[in-house]
Design an enzyme around this catalytic site. Structure first.
Site, PDB file in Angstrom:
ATOM      1  N   ARG A  22      -1.099  58.038 -30.993  1.00  0.00           N
ATOM      2  CA  ARG A  22      -0.571  58.322 -29.662  1.00  0.00           C
ATOM      3  C   ARG A  22      -1.151  59.601 -29.085  1.00  0.00           C
ATOM      4  O   ARG A  22      -1.128  60.639 -29.730  1.00  0.00           O
ATOM      5  CB  ARG A  22       0.944  58.436 -29.697  1.00  0.00           C
ATOM      6  CG  ARG A  22       1.642  57.124 -29.953  1.00  0.00           C
ATOM      7  CD  ARG A  22       3.126  57.329 -30.181  1.00  0.00           C
ATOM      8  NE  ARG A  22       3.695  56.134 -30.795  1.00  0.00           N
ATOM      9  CZ  ARG A  22       4.619  55.363 -30.206  1.00  0.00           C
ATOM     10  NH1 ARG A  22       5.076  55.666 -29.020  1.00  0.00           N
ATOM     11  NH2 ARG A  22       5.071  54.294 -30.818  1.00  0.00           N
ATOM     12  N   SER A 135      23.484  42.980 -35.121  1.00  0.00           N
ATOM     13  CA  SER A 135      22.571  43.747 -34.282  1.00  0.00           C
ATOM     14  C   SER A 135      21.404  42.874 -33.822  1.00  0.00           C
ATOM     15  O   SER A 135      20.781  42.181 -34.628  1.00  0.00           O
ATOM     16  CB  SER A 135      22.058  44.941 -35.127  1.00  0.00           C
ATOM     17  OG  SER A 135      21.027  45.632 -34.486  1.00  0.00           O
ATOM     18  N   SER A 187      13.827  46.841 -22.526  1.00  0.00           N
ATOM     19  CA  SER A 187      12.874  47.503 -21.626  1.00  0.00           C
ATOM     20  C   SER A 187      11.421  47.192 -21.900  1.00  0.00           C
ATOM     21  O   SER A 187      10.572  47.543 -21.101  1.00  0.00           O
ATOM     22  CB  SER A 187      13.079  49.003 -21.691  1.00  0.00           C
ATOM     23  OG  SER A 187      12.508  49.502 -22.876  1.00  0.00           O
ATOM     24  N   HIS A 215      18.791  51.016 -19.711  1.00  0.00           N
ATOM     25  CA  HIS A 215      17.809  50.657 -18.674  1.00  0.00           C
ATOM     26  C   HIS A 215      18.455  50.011 -17.462  1.00  0.00           C
ATOM     27  O   HIS A 215      17.754  49.536 -16.569  1.00  0.00           O
ATOM     28  CB  HIS A 215      16.726  49.763 -19.257  1.00  0.00           C
ATOM     29  CG  HIS A 215      15.874  50.506 -20.225  1.00  0.00           C
ATOM     30  ND1 HIS A 215      14.817  51.307 -19.834  1.00  0.00           N
ATOM     31  CD2 HIS A 215      15.964  50.632 -21.566  1.00  0.00           C
ATOM     32  CE1 HIS A 215      14.293  51.872 -20.900  1.00  0.00           C
ATOM     33  NE2 HIS A 215      14.960  51.493 -21.964  1.00  0.00           N
ATOM     34  N   THR A 243      22.294  56.306 -20.491  1.00  0.00           N
ATOM     35  CA  THR A 243      21.556  57.570 -20.496  1.00  0.00           C
ATOM     36  C   THR A 243      21.623  58.197 -19.108  1.00  0.00           C
ATOM     37  O   THR A 243      21.814  57.502 -18.111  1.00  0.00           O
ATOM     38  CB  THR A 243      20.078  57.363 -20.881  1.00  0.00           C
ATOM     39  OG1 THR A 243      19.430  58.645 -20.966  1.00  0.00           O
ATOM     40  CG2 THR A 243      19.324  56.541 -19.852  1.00  0.00           C
ATOM     41  N   LYS A 246      17.093  58.350 -17.469  1.00  0.00           N
ATOM     42  CA  LYS A 246      16.164  57.377 -16.886  1.00  0.00           C
ATOM     43  C   LYS A 246      16.470  57.232 -15.392  1.00  0.00           C
ATOM     44  O   LYS A 246      16.131  58.127 -14.641  1.00  0.00           O
ATOM     45  CB  LYS A 246      16.185  56.101 -17.713  1.00  0.00           C
ATOM     46  CG  LYS A 246      15.473  56.366 -19.062  1.00  0.00           C
ATOM     47  CD  LYS A 246      15.599  55.291 -20.113  1.00  0.00           C
ATOM     48  CE  LYS A 246      14.921  55.780 -21.409  1.00  0.00           C
ATOM     49  NZ  LYS A 246      15.156  54.925 -22.570  1.00  0.00           N
ATOM     50  N   THR A 275      26.001  70.420 -32.357  1.00  0.00           N
ATOM     51  CA  THR A 275      24.839  70.727 -31.543  1.00  0.00           C
ATOM     52  C   THR A 275      25.289  71.298 -30.199  1.00  0.00           C
ATOM     53  O   THR A 275      26.368  70.977 -29.702  1.00  0.00           O
ATOM     54  CB  THR A 275      23.951  69.469 -31.367  1.00  0.00           C
ATOM     55  OG1 THR A 275      22.743  69.842 -30.733  1.00  0.00           O
ATOM     56  CG2 THR A 275      24.631  68.398 -30.541  1.00  0.00           C
ATOM     57  N   THR A 276      24.440  72.150 -29.648  1.00  0.00           N
ATOM     58  CA  THR A 276      24.783  72.818 -28.388  1.00  0.00           C
ATOM     59  C   THR A 276      24.949  71.799 -27.268  1.00  0.00           C
ATOM     60  O   THR A 276      24.172  70.853 -27.162  1.00  0.00           O
ATOM     61  CB  THR A 276      23.678  73.837 -28.044  1.00  0.00           C
ATOM     62  OG1 THR A 276      23.643  74.797 -29.098  1.00  0.00           O
ATOM     63  CG2 THR A 276      23.950  74.548 -26.733  1.00  0.00           C
ATOM     64  N   THR A 361       6.520  50.098 -31.135  1.00  0.00           N
ATOM     65  CA  THR A 361       7.403  49.908 -29.982  1.00  0.00           C
ATOM     66  C   THR A 361       7.494  48.419 -29.642  1.00  0.00           C
ATOM     67  O   THR A 361       8.544  47.924 -29.255  1.00  0.00           O
ATOM     68  CB  THR A 361       6.881  50.714 -28.774  1.00  0.00           C
ATOM     69  OG1 THR A 361       6.620  52.053 -29.214  1.00  0.00           O
ATOM     70  CG2 THR A 361       7.885  50.766 -27.657  1.00  0.00           C
TER      71      THR A 361
HETATM   72  C1  LIG Z   1      15.348  55.364 -24.050  1.00  0.00           C
HETATM   73  C2  LIG Z   1      16.385  54.559 -24.761  1.00  0.00           C
HETATM   74  C3  LIG Z   1      17.452  55.164 -25.423  1.00  0.00           C
HETATM   75  C4  LIG Z   1      17.518  56.646 -25.609  1.00  0.00           C
HETATM   76  O1  LIG Z   1      17.878  57.278 -24.443  1.00  0.00           O
HETATM   77  P1  LIG Z   1      17.397  58.799 -24.221  1.00  0.00           P
HETATM   78  O2  LIG Z   1      18.372  59.334 -23.252  1.00  0.00           O
HETATM   79  O3  LIG Z   1      15.996  58.720 -23.720  1.00  0.00           O
HETATM   80  O4  LIG Z   1      17.466  59.465 -25.546  1.00  0.00           O
HETATM   81  C5  LIG Z   1      18.462  54.377 -25.933  1.00  0.00           C
HETATM   82  N1  LIG Z   1      18.428  53.029 -25.838  1.00  0.00           N
HETATM   83  C6  LIG Z   1      17.393  52.405 -25.231  1.00  0.00           C
HETATM   84  C7  LIG Z   1      17.398  50.928 -25.146  1.00  0.00           C
HETATM   85  C8  LIG Z   1      16.337  53.144 -24.709  1.00  0.00           C
HETATM   86  O5  LIG Z   1      15.289  52.532 -24.162  1.00  0.00           O
END
Ligand SMILES: *Cc1c(COP(=O)(O)O)cnc(C)c1O
Length: 409
Positions: A22, A135, A187, A215, A243, A246, A275-276, A361
């Protein structure tokens, strides 16, 4: 003598031999000119076609203002873990907004979607005695790690295959607790899972559900709460995870669910506790972004229009776009070396940035370019991209047959 350096170098050589080493492109985005960015490799302005800032919210004036205002008012960092001094007012407002968005009692924010999946799934799995986790085979690495760390019995069902899922559920002891973990939008293929049928199976076999809408949040449903909102079944999910990094254009991850579930993860998950906390500026920016997309469908509408237009253009030009059900347009190349070359040529000859997607990936033999049109891409940019792809695919002799390769995958 152990030669440690040699171990490091050999591990890298293996990736290079396979053509899947990469290389990160250094880009600098310029606020207000999304999806354009400056490339530090070519020194020129490039059009970005692979960002997960799907709606350009990372540069939205409301988000920028909220973040700048928060920094000016309360400074930069959070000052510690949530327990120590990291539970600031902006964090509480964000969690309230997220609970409201998904119609749940409570929400818990963590530093990323990855951390959230790992922390929540490992805690749920380890706190529910005798739990079995089901899963989807294409689940994100963060879910896989969370499930693995729960040390639960685990069954992987074939991607979106509800018959296989039912077979596995049926074969298990009816008295054991069960959790089904899956995503709405996958995704890399751009497909959407049969979320309603999976909820029906969960009811039938007395399982709880964990839905990753990473996503989909911001992107689908009248308020941008995701595919479950669009389908009108948010209430059927035990956990909805998302998240802030994104479509919302900032950073962070979260789960939503009942008070008791959220309180358990808050109280037991090491990935949350030690964690902070996210700083106030990020949480304020995320809240502004979510609030905006709860009220405005304009970005979603323009984005979906652009997806249709570009998909059409690419098909007409004979570019092998994989069948998609979402805003993601995967273009099949089918070879890691060609995929990297195609990406390099787009950058060097056309000032177009599309990241190559290789194993792990995606499965080997299905290497691809993954295009994410935003509301900010113009018709002219789409035309340029199509023209460039035709030129590059001809030059490299890429003739990927989508149907054949889909079956082989
Ligand atoms: C990107 C992703 C995550 C992780 O989210 P981040 O906020 O980037 O750490 C979790 N699940 C899926 C399906 C993702 O594509």
């Amino acid at each position: 003598m152990i030669n440690y350096e040699q171990i490091f170098r050999q591990s890298i050589e293996r990736l290079k031999d396979e053509g899947r080493y990469r290389v990160f492109n250094t880009l600098e985005r310029k606020a207000g000119s999304f999806p354009l960015a400056k490339s530090y490799i070519t020194g020129r302005t490039v059009t970005v076609w692979c960002s997960n800032d799907y709606l350009g919210m990372g540069q939205h004036p409301k988000v920028i203002t909220a973040m700048a205002e928060a920094i000016g008012r309360v400074g930069s960092g959070a000052g510690g873990t949530r327990n120590i001094s990291g539970t600031h007012h902006a964090m509480v407002a964000l969690e309230d907004t997220l609970a409201e968005l998904h119609g749940k009692e409570a929400a818990l924010v963590m530093t990323s979607g990855y951390v959230t999946n790992e922390a929540a799934l490992s805690t749920l799995g380890s706190m529910i005695p005798g739990c079995i986790i089901y899963s989807d085979e294409f689940n994100h690495a963060s879910m896989i790690h969370g499930i693995r760390n729960s040390k639960c019995e685990k069954h992987v069902f074939r991607h979106n295959d509800v018959a296989h899922l039912e077979q596995l559920l049926k074969a298990s002891d009816p008295a054991r607790p069960k959790l089904i973990a899956f995503e709405s939008v996958y995704s890399m293929d751009g497909d959407i899972s049969p979320i309603k049928t999976i909820c029906d199976l969960a009811d039938k076999y007395n399982a709880i559900t964990y839905l990753d809408e990473v996503h989909a949040v911001g992107m689908y449903g009248a308020h941008g709460a995701g595919v479950a909102e669009r389908e009108g079944i948010m209430d059927r999910f035990t956990v909805i995870q998302g998240t802030l990094g994104k479509a919302y254009g900032v950073m962070g991850g979260y789960i939503t669910g009942t008070h008791a579930l959220i309180d358990m993860v808050r109280s037991y998950a090491p990935g949350f506790i030690f964690t902070t906390s996210l700083p106030p500026a990020l949480t304020a920016g995320a809240t502004a972004s979510i609030r905006h997309l709860m009220e405005s469908s304009d970005e979603r509408t323009r984005q979906q229009h652009n997806v249709r237009v570009l998909n059409d253009m690419l098909h007409k030009a004979g570019i092998p776009v994989m069948p998609t059900m979402s805003h993601i347009l995967p273009i099949l190349v089918g070879d890691p070396v060609l995929c990297k070359q195609a990406s390099d040529m787009l950058m060097n000859q056309f000032d177009i940035y599309v990241q190559p997607i290789n194993f792990p990936t995606v499965p080997r033999g299905t290497e691809r370019l993954r295009i994410t049109p935003t509301p900010c891409h113009t018709h002219e940019m789409m035309f340029e991209l199509t023209r460039a792809l035709v030129w590059v695919f001809e030059r490299l002799g890429i003739k990927a047959d989508v149907e054949t390769l889909k079956k082989a995958a």
